[in-house]
Design a protein around this motif. Structure first.
Motif, PDB file in Angstrom:
ATOM      1  N   TYR A 284      29.731  13.433  29.306  1.00  0.00           N
ATOM      2  CA  TYR A 284      30.226  14.582  30.064  1.00  0.00           C
ATOM      3  C   TYR A 284      31.448  15.123  29.343  1.00  0.00           C
ATOM      4  CZ  TYR A 284      32.445  17.433  33.651  1.00  0.00           C
ATOM      5  OH  TYR A 284      33.041  18.468  34.321  1.00  0.00           O
ATOM      6  N   THR A 285      31.482  16.477  29.168  1.00  0.00           N
ATOM      7  CA  THR A 285      32.574  17.120  28.436  1.00  0.00           C
ATOM      8  C   THR A 285      33.129  18.276  29.250  1.00  0.00           C
ATOM      9  OG1 THR A 285      31.588  16.549  26.301  1.00  0.00           O
ATOM     10  CG2 THR A 285      33.229  18.306  26.309  1.00  0.00           C
ATOM     11  N   ASP A 286      34.445  18.358  29.293  1.00  0.00           N
ATOM     12  CA  ASP A 286      35.138  19.482  29.946  1.00  0.00           C
ATOM     13  C   ASP A 286      36.173  19.979  28.953  1.00  0.00           C
ATOM     14  OD1 ASP A 286      36.617  21.252  31.420  1.00  0.00           O
ATOM     15  OD2 ASP A 286      36.778  19.968  33.187  1.00  0.00           O
ATOM     16  N   GLN A 298      35.960  28.254  29.078  1.00  0.00           N
ATOM     17  CA  GLN A 298      35.958  26.891  29.620  1.00  0.00           C
ATOM     18  C   GLN A 298      34.509  26.435  29.743  1.00  0.00           C
ATOM     19  OE1 GLN A 298      38.034  26.415  33.335  1.00  0.00           O
ATOM     20  NE2 GLN A 298      38.069  24.176  33.176  1.00  0.00           N
ATOM     21  N   ARG A 300      31.853  23.203  30.642  1.00  0.00           N
ATOM     22  CA  ARG A 300      31.590  21.907  31.264  1.00  0.00           C
ATOM     23  C   ARG A 300      30.103  21.625  31.123  1.00  0.00           C
ATOM     24  NH1 ARG A 300      34.801  24.432  35.304  1.00  0.00           N
ATOM     25  NH2 ARG A 300      36.897  23.515  35.500  1.00  0.00           N
ATOM     26  N   TYR A 301      29.792  20.457  30.552  1.00  0.00           N
ATOM     27  CA  TYR A 301      28.373  20.126  30.403  1.00  0.00           C
ATOM     28  C   TYR A 301      28.206  18.608  30.330  1.00  0.00           C
ATOM     29  CZ  TYR A 301      29.720  19.803  25.465  1.00  0.00           C
ATOM     30  OH  TYR A 301      30.350  19.487  24.297  1.00  0.00           O
TER      31      TYR A 301
END
Length: 447
Positions: A284-286, A298, A300-301
């Motif tokens: 998970y990346t933010d 921005q 998120r994925y």
């Protein structure tokens, strides 16, 4: 366990006269605060963690990373007319990522898992070996204190007897019934007896210091070997049964076998360098303004998938590691064979020591009686004119030697029982209690 050990040690100390230390209490004290024993305990505890370390490679690995940066720079761009313009780049960039990796197929990790169990078992076996070795060494040093203490008493008794013989020779010479030779012979034996007393006192100081080294405290009194000494029936009474016990239970031999197991797994681990690995990877990346192309964006994925890695060529390192591991495995196997032979030799030695020790004690008990009878006969023969002053001196010397040899034989016999139990890996508190049963509660000398 520590609380029970402390209470048991205190209860044992309260059951005997003040400050008297027997072998059982010495063993409990050593377990409680002996630096050598406590060091082995910590070594075992550290080694047992290898089981968890080996298992960790098969469990999920979770990692998180975060970063925040201040970007300051200049961006130059060319428009459609060929003109170049520039603009300042001043923005904040930040990133947060979490990744979970679960091995699905990894022969190296499986080998490390099995190695972890083998290393933990090795540490437990080494602790058993060291604890039994420490128990035997404690008994040996404790018995040395008893032997040197009794040697002082015998040496003082011998000195007193020779002093009386010197006085008697001088009286006979003054009365015209003796010779100057009798005086010189008696004086020489007395002087040698004084040397024996001094040497025995030095040996006692050293023996006590060595015992203190193990216990962490200086004993002021030790229990006394009981005059009534009964030898124990050795069961089983044939050597082959004891050798079978040694092969099955000796902790040093078991430790070498576990070490061989670790070496065998190392071969498998090295060969795994040729095999692919497969991992399940979740992430998970933010991120915000993570790069020039994502300024003021921005993202998120989350991701989920499998990762396959196939080693192709490592310059021959994997093959070299396999050959190295095989050589180490063969070395470990030979060390197992060598240890087994050493264990069998120790078991045979202590088994024979117990058998011959019984015969030696019986023979020395008869020798003490006969030398004391010879001493008395020499005294009577001298008064009757059939013995000389030298005969009396020799008879007294032999009587003292026989008494000391008998005491030493008894202590060696008790120690041989403990050493045999240690050789077969079965030395425990029961063996200490059996040896301790030969010690009386009365106080020894005040050192």
């Amino acid at each position: 366990m520590k609380v029970r050990l402390v209470l048991g040690c205190l209860a044992g100390l309260a059951s005997v006269p003040a400050s008297a230390l027997d072998l059982k209490q010495a063993w409990e004290l050593l377990q409680l605060q002996g630096p050598t024993y406590r060091s082995a305990v910590h070594e075992r505890d550290a080694g047992l963690e290898n089981r968890a370390l080996g298992r960790a490679g098969l469990l999920p690995q979770l990692n998180a990373s975060a970063s925040k940066n201040r970007i300051s720079g200049t961006q130059e761009q060319t428009n459609g007319f060929g003109q170049t313009g520039s603009s300042d780049l001043d923005y904040d960039s930040q990133n947060l990522a979490v990744q979970l990796r679960q091995p699905l197929f990894n022969r190296q990790k499986f080998a490390e898992y099995r190695q972890g169990k083998q290393r933990a078992d090795y540490s437990a076996a080494i602790f058993d070996a060291k604890s039994q070795e420490v128990a035997v060494r404690l008994a040996s040093r404790y018995f040395d204190v008893l032997l040197t203490r009794e040697t002082i008493e015998l040496a003082n008794a011998k000195l007193k007897a020779f002093e009386q013989q010197v006085a008697a020779a001088q009286r006979r010479f003054e009365l015209g019934d003796g010779t100057i030779t009798d005086i010189d012979q008696s004086t020489a034996r007395r002087d040698l007896a004084l040397v024996d007393v001094i040497e025995a006192q030095d040996n006692l100081v050293v023996a006590l210091r060595l015992l203190q080294e193990m216990l962490g405290v200086a004993p002021q009194h030790v229990a006394t070997l009981l005059p009534r000494f009964a030898t124990q029936v050795l069961y089983p009474d044939n050597l082959q049964d004891w050798l079978s016990k040694a092969q099955a239970n000796n902790p040093g031999l078991r430790a070498q076998q576990f070490s061989q197991g670790v070496a065998q797994e190392e071969v498998k681990r090295a060969r795994a360098g040729h095999w692919p690995t497969l991992d399940l990877v979740l992430g998970y990346t933010d991120s915000e303004s993570d790069s020039l192309s994502t300024i003021n964006q921005q993202n998120r994925y989350a991701s989920a998938g499998v990762e396959f890695n196939m080693p192709l060529f490592a310059g021959g390192a994997v093959s070299a590691k396999v050959r190295q591991a095989i050589a180490s495995r063969e070395q470990a196997g030979e060390e197992v064979n060598a240890t087994r032979e050493e264990v069998f030799s120790a078991t045979t030695r202590e088994f024979r020591g117990i058998q011959s020790g019984q015969a030696r004690i019986n023979a020395l008990q008869k020798a003490v009686v006969s030398t004391e009878r010879a001493q008395d006969s020499a005294q009577k023969g001298f008064r009757a004119g059939s013995s000389t002053n030298l005969d009396i001196l020799n008879a007294e010397e032999q009587a003292f030697i026989a008494r000391r040899d008998l005491l030493e034989a008894k202590l060696r016999y008790l120690l041989a029982h403990l050493q045999l139990a240690a050789a077969v890996g079965l030395l425990g508190d029961d063996d200490i209690r059996l040896a301790n049963a030969h010690l009386g509660p009365e106080l020894g000398l005040n050192y």
